[in-house]
Design a protein around this motif. Structure first.
Motif, PDB file in Angstrom:
ATOM      1  N   ILE A 151       0.845  -1.200   0.000  1.00 14.72           N
ATOM      2  CA  ILE A 151       0.000   0.000   0.000  1.00 14.72           C
ATOM      3  C   ILE A 151       0.874   1.242   0.000  1.00 14.72           C
ATOM      4  N   GLY A 152       0.314   2.360  -0.504  1.00 13.61           N
ATOM      5  CA  GLY A 152       1.076   3.603  -0.582  1.00 13.61           C
ATOM      6  C   GLY A 152       0.211   4.836  -0.432  1.00 13.61           C
ATOM      7  N   PRO A 153      -0.163   5.211   0.780  1.00 12.62           N
ATOM      8  CA  PRO A 153      -1.033   6.381   0.989  1.00 12.62           C
ATOM      9  C   PRO A 153      -0.258   7.677   1.190  1.00 12.62           C
ATOM     10  N   TYR A 195       5.298   4.094   0.683  1.00 14.48           N
ATOM     11  CA  TYR A 195       4.831   2.893  -0.010  1.00 14.48           C
ATOM     12  C   TYR A 195       5.557   1.709   0.613  1.00 14.48           C
ATOM     13  N   ASP A 196       4.800   0.626   0.859  1.00 16.61           N
ATOM     14  CA  ASP A 196       5.360  -0.600   1.425  1.00 16.61           C
ATOM     15  C   ASP A 196       5.674  -1.593   0.313  1.00 16.61           C
ATOM     16  N   PHE A 197       6.892  -2.150   0.363  1.00 18.14           N
ATOM     17  CA  PHE A 197       7.335  -3.104  -0.645  1.00 18.14           C
ATOM     18  C   PHE A 197       7.820  -4.383   0.022  1.00 18.14           C
ATOM     19  N   ASP A 198       7.588  -5.491  -0.647  1.00 12.66           N
ATOM     20  CA  ASP A 198       8.116  -6.781  -0.217  1.00 12.66           C
ATOM     21  C   ASP A 198       9.266  -7.133  -1.158  1.00 12.66           C
ATOM     22  N   ARG A 199      10.471  -7.098  -0.612  1.00  9.23           N
ATOM     23  CA  ARG A 199      11.676  -7.400  -1.386  1.00  9.23           C
ATOM     24  C   ARG A 199      12.607  -8.218  -0.500  1.00  9.23           C
ATOM     25  N   LYS A 223      -2.279  -7.247  -3.019  1.00  4.44           N
ATOM     26  CA  LYS A 223      -3.492  -6.704  -3.642  1.00  4.44           C
ATOM     27  C   LYS A 223      -4.605  -7.746  -3.619  1.00  4.44           C
ATOM     28  N   ILE A 224      -4.232  -9.004  -3.823  1.00  2.00           N
ATOM     29  CA  ILE A 224      -5.227 -10.082  -3.806  1.00  2.00           C
ATOM     30  C   ILE A 224      -5.851 -10.198  -2.419  1.00  2.00           C
ATOM     31  N   PHE A 250       2.177   0.531 -14.683  1.00  2.00           N
ATOM     32  CA  PHE A 250       1.812   0.211 -13.315  1.00  2.00           C
ATOM     33  C   PHE A 250       0.313   0.361 -13.110  1.00  2.00           C
ATOM     34  N   VAL A 251      -0.295  -0.647 -12.505  1.00  2.00           N
ATOM     35  CA  VAL A 251      -1.723  -0.621 -12.186  1.00  2.00           C
ATOM     36  C   VAL A 251      -1.869  -0.849 -10.691  1.00  2.00           C
ATOM     37  N   ASP A 252      -2.638   0.016 -10.035  1.00  2.35           N
ATOM     38  CA  ASP A 252      -2.787  -0.083  -8.588  1.00  2.35           C
ATOM     39  C   ASP A 252      -4.259  -0.073  -8.212  1.00  2.35           C
ATOM     40  N   LEU A 253      -4.571  -0.821  -7.174  1.00  6.32           N
ATOM     41  CA  LEU A 253      -5.911  -0.826  -6.596  1.00  6.32           C
ATOM     42  C   LEU A 253      -6.040   0.429  -5.745  1.00  6.32           C
ATOM     43  N   CYS A 254      -6.977   1.324  -6.103  1.00  8.00           N
ATOM     44  CA  CYS A 254      -6.987   2.634  -5.447  1.00  8.00           C
ATOM     45  C   CYS A 254      -8.324   3.325  -5.661  1.00  8.00           C
ATOM     46  N   ARG A 255      -8.757   4.096  -4.634  1.00 12.13           N
ATOM     47  CA  ARG A 255      -9.990   4.875  -4.750  1.00 12.13           C
ATOM     48  C   ARG A 255      -9.756   6.197  -5.470  1.00 12.13           C
ATOM     49  N   GLY A 256      -8.500   6.725  -5.394  1.00 11.98           N
ATOM     50  CA  GLY A 256      -8.234   8.023  -5.996  1.00 11.98           C
ATOM     51  C   GLY A 256      -8.758   9.159  -5.122  1.00 11.98           C
ATOM     52  N   PRO A 257      -8.827  10.385  -5.659  1.00 15.31           N
ATOM     53  CA  PRO A 257      -8.416  10.759  -7.013  1.00 15.31           C
ATOM     54  C   PRO A 257      -6.906  10.975  -7.111  1.00 15.31           C
ATOM     55  N   HIS A 258      -6.451  11.284  -8.351  1.00 10.96           N
ATOM     56  CA  HIS A 258      -5.047  11.546  -8.608  1.00 10.96           C
ATOM     57  C   HIS A 258      -4.904  12.797  -9.459  1.00 10.96           C
TER      58      HIS A 258
END
Length: 643
Positions: free
Chosen positions: A98-100, A108-112, A160-161, A180-188
Motif C-alpha cells: 500500500i502507498g497512501p 509505499y510498502d514493498f516486499d523485497r 493486492k489479492i 503500473f496498475v494499482d488498486l486505489c480509490r483516488g483521485p489523482h
C-alpha cells in the motif's frame, strides 16, 4: 443529446452535454489561473478526477494544489510514481503493498528479499523524475471484483489479492499510469507532469497489516510539494527536528535509557532525567494543592473482575496485558487509574455537602503497544498519567469544567505552550450508557468551551467508550501538534459501580465523574519538552542549573567552598575541577545545556566572587555567590510567570 447544468462554486453556471469531463467544464467555468492550480474537484461531497465524465447536474468545488487537500492528492500520486519507478527498476523481485499520503508526505510498502536502503534513493528518484517528465496520465478504471482478482493474480501481487478478498464490494477502482496498475480509490493528479518537487527521506521496517506475525515489508517514506521553496523549508524543518530529537538528546544529556534486556517501551530514568521529572512532578503537585485537589496513590494491578465492571475488558482489552493468576484469582495490570479512584470513593459514604471532591494521582499505567509503534518517550508500554477525577453534583458540573480548563491552560503556559488546538470528541460507535447521558455530557463540554470563548473543532466519534471529551493538542517550537490534555465527562462509570451520595433531600443520588489529564503521559510530555526546548530547559526546570569551573588547581578549594554554599541554598549545581583546559570544560558544559557556568580564577578566588557565563556565550559581570543565588531565584520566578 441530453444536457446537464453544472455550476462552479461561487461562480457561473453553464449547460454541457452529458458525459463532458470535469476538465472540459473547467475550461469554460474557471479562470486560466484557477484551472492551472486545480488538481481535482469535489462534487456533492465526492472527490473526482479531472478526467471524470459527468452525467448529472452538480456544483463543482475546485481543489487547488496549494491547499492541504490538494497536497494530499499530489503526494498520493507521487507514491504511485515511486511504486512505478521501483517496479521498472527491480521488476518482479518486488511485490507492492500500500502507498497512501500521510501528514507531511507519503510512503509505499514493498516486499523485497533484500530490503531497500537510502543508498538506492538517488537511483529511484532519477527514475521518478524520468517518469514525471513523461507526462503519464492517471487513468481510472472500474472493474468487477472478480475481474480485479484475476488481474492481480496474473501480475502475482499477493497483497493486492488479499486486500480484494477482504473488500465487501462488487466493483472496485484501479488506476493505471505507464505499466503500473494499482488498486486505489483516488483521485489523482491528471498526469505525472504535476509531480515536480519531491524527496525520498528514509526507510523503515513495517509488518504487513501491523501484525508482527506477518511479513516484514520495507517502507520507503518521501514527501512532495508544489514548489521547491516549500520543499526546502520542509527539509530545513526536518533537519531542525533531527537536532531536537528527544532520543538523541536524552542520551546526550543523560536523561533516560531504554534497554532490550529490560524490555522495549519501558523507560529507565537516569539521575538527571529523574531530577527533571521530580521538578515537573513537584510543580504539578503544588498547583493541584492550590486548586483544591487531594493526592492519591493506588496499586499497579487489580482483580480482573474490576476491569469487567469498568468495561475495559469489553472495550479496551486489545490494549491490556494478559491476565496473571495469583492465589487462584486472575489479576491484570492497570491500563487506567479511574476504577481505583472509584474504589477510594466507595470506601466511605458521602454527602452532597462534600462536593466537589477532587482527587489527583501521578499513576503509572501499562498499555500494550506494538513494537513497531514504540518511539522513545512518545510511545511506551508503561507510563505515568497526571490523572485526576472530580466527583460533583449536576449543578456543579459547568463550574468544574471551567476550573479544569483554567488550570490546564495555566500549567501548559508555565511550561511554554500557548499555541494549541482544541477538539470536542463525541460518541463513538461502541459505547456504554444512555444517549441522554451522552448528550448531556457533550453539551456541558460544548457550553464550557463556548462560554470560555475558546475556538474548537468537532471530532465526531472519537470520544472514549464511557463519555465525550475535550482534547487539547499543544504545538511545539516547530509547529508540530502533540496530544496531551484531555477532559472527559462520565455518567456511566458511576452507574456501573453503583456510586451514590446522600442528597439534600436525604435520598441517594449518583455523582457525575470527570476524568482529566493535563500533561497526559508524563513520559511523552517530557519528550515534547525536550524537543520544544532542544534540551535547553528554562532555569526553573533545568536539572543542572550551574556548573562551577576552575582555571587551575589553585582555585579548587575555593570552588569546593562556593559549590557547597550554592548547593546548600538549593541551587542545582555540579562542578568540573579536572585538570583540563577551561575552553574544553566550557564546551562540555554547553553540550550538556547547562544554563550557567561559574568560572573561577585567581582574581575571583582573591575577591570572593565568580564570573558567570550563560550557555548562550554571554558573559555577565563578576558577582558574589549570594548575588548569583538571587539571580537564579529571580530568573526562575520570571520563567514561571512569563511562560
Amino acid at each position: 443529446m441530453a444536457t446537464i447544468e453544472v455550476s462552479l462554486q461561487g461562480g457561473k453556471t453553464k449547460s454541457f452535454p452529458s458525459g463532458t469531463t470535469v476538465a472540459a467544464m473547467l475550461t469554460d467555468l474557471a479562470s486560466g489561473k484557477q484551472r492551472k492550480q486545480t488538481v481535482a474537484v469535489k462534487a456533492n461531497g465526492t472527490l473526482l478526477d479531472l478526467s471524470t465524465p459527468v452525467h448529472s447536474d452538480l456544483t463543482l468545488e475546485p481543489i487547488s494544489i496549494h491547499t492541504a487537500e490538494g497536497l494530499d492528492i499530489l503526494r498520493h500520486s507521487t507514491a504511485h510514481i515511486m511504486a512505478l519507478a521501483v517496479k521498472e527498476l527491480f521488476g518482479n523481485q518486488v511485490k507492492v503493498a500500500i502507498g497512501p499520503a500521510i501528514e507531511d508526505g507519503f510512503y509505499y510498502d514493498f516486499d523485497r528479499e533484500k530490503p531497500f536502503s537510502p543508498d538506492e534513493f538517488e537511483l529511484i528518484e532519477n527514475k521518478m523524475t524520468e517518469l514525471a517528465e513523461a507526462r503519464l496520465p492517471f487513468v481510472r478504471q472500474e472493474m468487477p471484483k472478480a475481474g480485479a482478482l484475476d488481474f492481480f493474480k496474473q501480475l502475482d501481487e499477493p497483497y493486492k489479492i488479499e486486500m480484494l478478498n477482504e473488500m465487501d464490494a462488487e466493483t472496485v477502482s484501479l488506476y493505471t499510469h505507464g505499466q503500473f496498475v494499482d488498486l486505489c480509490r483516488g483521485p489523482h493528479v491528471p498526469d505525472s507532469s504535476w509531480i515536480k518537487t519531491f524527496k525520498l527521506l528514509r526507510v523503515a521496517g513495517s509488518y504487513w497489516r501491523g501484525d508482527e506475525k506477518r511479513q516484514m515489508l520495507t517502507r520507503i517514506y518521501g514527501t512532495a510539494f508544489s514548489d521547491k521553496k516549500e520543499l526546502q523549508q520542509y527539509l530545513t524543518r526536518l533537519e531542525e527536528a533531527r537536532k531536537r530529537d528527544h532520543r538523541r538528546l536524552g542520551k546526550q544529556l543523560g536523561l533516560f535509557t531504554i534497554q532490550d534486556q529490560i524490555g522495549p517501551g519501558l523507560i529507565l530514568w537516569q539521575p538527571r532525567g529523574a531530577l527533571l521529572r521530580k521538578l515537573i512532578e513537584d510543580y504539578w503537585k503544588d498547583e493541584h494543592y492550590r486548586n483544591g485537589y487531594q493526592l492519591l496513590y493506588t496499586p499497579h494491578i487489580a482483580r480482573q473482575d474490576l476491569w469487567k465492571t469498568s468495561g475495559h475488558l469489553d472495550f479496551y482489552s486489545e490494549n491490556m496485558y494478559a491476565a496473571m493468576e495469583i492465589d487462584e484469582v486472575m489479576y491484570q495490570l492497570k491500563p487506567m487509574n479511574c476504577p481505583f479512584h472509584i474504589g477510594v470513593y466507595k470506601a466511605e459514604p458521602h454527602s452532597y455537602r462534600e462536593f466537589p471532591i477532587r482527587w489527583c494521582e501521578l499513576g503509572t499505567v501499562y498499555r500494550y503497544e506494538r513494537t513497531g509503534a514504540l518511539h522513545g518517550l512518545m510511545r511506551v508500554r508503561g507510563f505515568t498519567q497526571d490523572d485526576a477525577h472530580i466527583f460533583c453534583r449536576p449543578d456543579q458540573l459547568e463550574e468544574e469544567i471551567f476550573n479544569i480548563i483554567d488550570l490546564n491552560l495555566h500549567i501548559l503556559k508555565t511550561f511554554g505552550f500557548e499555541d494549541y488546538d482544541i477538539y470536542l470528541s463525541t460518541r463513538p460507535e461502541k459505547y456504554v450508557g444512555s444517549e441522554a447521558h451522552w448528550d448531556l455530557s457533550t453539551q456541558a463540554l460544548k457550553q464550557a468551551l463556548e462560554k470560555k470563548d475558546l475556538n474548537y473543532e468537532l471530532d465526531p466519534g472519537e470520544g472514549v467508550f464511557y463519555g465525550p471529551k475535550i482534547d487539547i493538542k499543544i504545538k511545539d517550537q516547530l509547529g508540530r501538534s502533540w496530544q496531551c490534555s484531555t477532559i472527559q465527562v462520565d455518567f456511566n462509570l458511576p452507574e456501573r459501580f453503583q456510586m451514590t451520595y446522600t442528597g439534600q433531600d436525604g435520598n441517594d443520588h449518583q455523582p457525575i465523574m470527570i476524568h482529566r489529564a493535563l500533561m497526559g503521559s508524563l513520559e511523552r510530555f517530557i519528550g515534547v519538552l525536550i524537543e520544544h526546548y532542544a534540551g535547553a530547559f528554562p532555569l526553573w526546570m533545568a536539572p543542572e542549573q550551574a556548573r562551577i569551573l576552575n582555571i587551575t588547581d589553585e582555585q579548587s578549594a575555593y570552588c569546593e567552598q562556593v559549590f557547597a554554599q550554592l548547593r546548600s541554598r538549593g541551587i542545582r549545581i555540579d562542578k568540573d575541577l579536572r585538570n583540563e583546559k577551561l575552553n574544553y570544560k566550557i564546551r562540555e558544559a554547553q553540550l550538556m545545556k547547562v544554563p550557567y557556568m561559574l568560572i573561577v580564577g585567581e582574581r575571583e578566588k582573591n575577591e570572593g566572587t565568580i564570573t558567570v557565563r550563560h550557555r548562550s556565550g554571554q558573559n555577565l559581570p563578576a558577582m558574589t555567590p549570594e548575588d548569583f543565588i538571587d539571580l537564579v531565584a529571580e530568573e526562575c520566578k520570571f520563567n514561571k510567570n512569563t511562560n
